[in-house]
Design a protein around this motif. Sequence first.
Motif, PDB file in Angstrom:
ATOM      1  N   THR A  86       0.842  -1.209   0.000  1.00 46.46           N
ATOM      2  CA  THR A  86       0.000   0.000   0.000  1.00 46.46           C
ATOM      3  C   THR A  86       0.873   1.254   0.000  1.00 46.46           C
ATOM      4  OG1 THR A  86      -1.743  -1.121   1.212  1.00 46.46           O
ATOM      5  CG2 THR A  86      -1.766   1.266   1.293  1.00 46.46           C
ATOM      6  N   THR A  91       4.596  -0.177  -1.671  1.00 48.24           N
ATOM      7  CA  THR A  91       4.896  -0.688  -3.023  1.00 48.24           C
ATOM      8  C   THR A  91       6.383  -1.003  -3.141  1.00 48.24           C
ATOM      9  OG1 THR A  91       3.065   0.578  -3.939  1.00 48.24           O
ATOM     10  CG2 THR A  91       4.769  -0.132  -5.495  1.00 48.24           C
ATOM     11  N   HIS A 105       0.260  13.038  -5.854  1.00 45.95           N
ATOM     12  CA  HIS A 105      -1.201  13.019  -6.040  1.00 45.95           C
ATOM     13  C   HIS A 105      -1.601  12.101  -7.193  1.00 45.95           C
ATOM     14  CE1 HIS A 105      -1.376  15.953  -2.977  1.00 45.95           C
ATOM     15  NE2 HIS A 105      -0.861  16.930  -3.699  1.00 45.95           N
ATOM     16  N   PHE A 107      -0.088   9.156  -7.704  1.00 44.70           N
ATOM     17  CA  PHE A 107       0.293   7.778  -7.366  1.00 44.70           C
ATOM     18  C   PHE A 107      -0.889   7.091  -6.695  1.00 44.70           C
ATOM     19  CE2 PHE A 107       2.140   4.292  -5.031  1.00 44.70           C
ATOM     20  CZ  PHE A 107       3.212   3.880  -5.795  1.00 44.70           C
ATOM     21  N   PRO A 108      -1.411   6.019  -7.303  1.00 47.23           N
ATOM     22  CA  PRO A 108      -2.581   5.360  -6.717  1.00 47.23           C
ATOM     23  C   PRO A 108      -2.272   4.841  -5.310  1.00 47.23           C
ATOM     24  CG  PRO A 108      -2.062   4.459  -8.902  1.00 47.23           C
ATOM     25  CD  PRO A 108      -0.940   5.374  -8.528  1.00 47.23           C
ATOM     26  N   GLY A 109      -3.098   5.220  -4.349  1.00 52.63           N
ATOM     27  CA  GLY A 109      -2.934   4.717  -2.983  1.00 52.63           C
ATOM     28  C   GLY A 109      -1.897   5.458  -2.163  1.00 52.63           C
ATOM     29  N   HIS A 110      -1.364   6.552  -2.721  1.00 51.42           N
ATOM     30  CA  HIS A 110      -0.390   7.330  -1.936  1.00 51.42           C
ATOM     31  C   HIS A 110      -0.980   7.675  -0.568  1.00 51.42           C
ATOM     32  CE1 HIS A 110       0.950  11.409  -0.582  1.00 51.42           C
ATOM     33  NE2 HIS A 110       2.098  10.767  -0.603  1.00 51.42           N
TER      34      HIS A 110
END
Length: 164
Positions: A86, A91, A105, A107-110
């Motif tokens: 996550t 990652t 902003h 990056f998925p799941g930042h």
Amino acid sequence: MYDFAPQHDLDKPELYSALARAANALVEGEPDPVANMANIAAAIWQFVPDLNWAGFYRVLPGPNGDELVLGPFIGKPACIRIPIGTGVCGTAAALGSTQVVPDVHAFPGHIACDAESRAELVVPVMSGNRVIAVIDLDSPTPGRFDEEDASGMRLVAQVASLSI
Ligand code: SME
């Protein structure tokens, strides 16, 4: 006293090589992992310009398997536990690979720990094939980190891998 007086006019390879030498000097002969992570985080903060957060997350066993747990850092108080896989740190830990994120902003799941952070660089700290920690750098400047920062921080991660 340690007085490294880093020069900020160095190019990135020179800067990270000086940082890795400083980190080596700081951990030499010291077996305590917390002391070593604390001094490496402080050295990163001293040498690398334009950061708002620098520090460690360690891979530790949790109730549902391994997770990342906050370690020594400089910056604002941060999220304590991050599931492997996550966010940017999770990652890097899951893949065992460096993550260079120009715009957090996007990056998925930042996981936002400090609203000021706009760019992020995470390098895994390895012991053999196993990820034992990650080093996380945050910057308020979008696009702050590139491949030279990534290679430079991998040198620092090698020092960490032998000393934490
Ligand atoms: N942004 C990170 C979380 C840690 S903080 O930045 C200190 C992430 O997405 O994993």
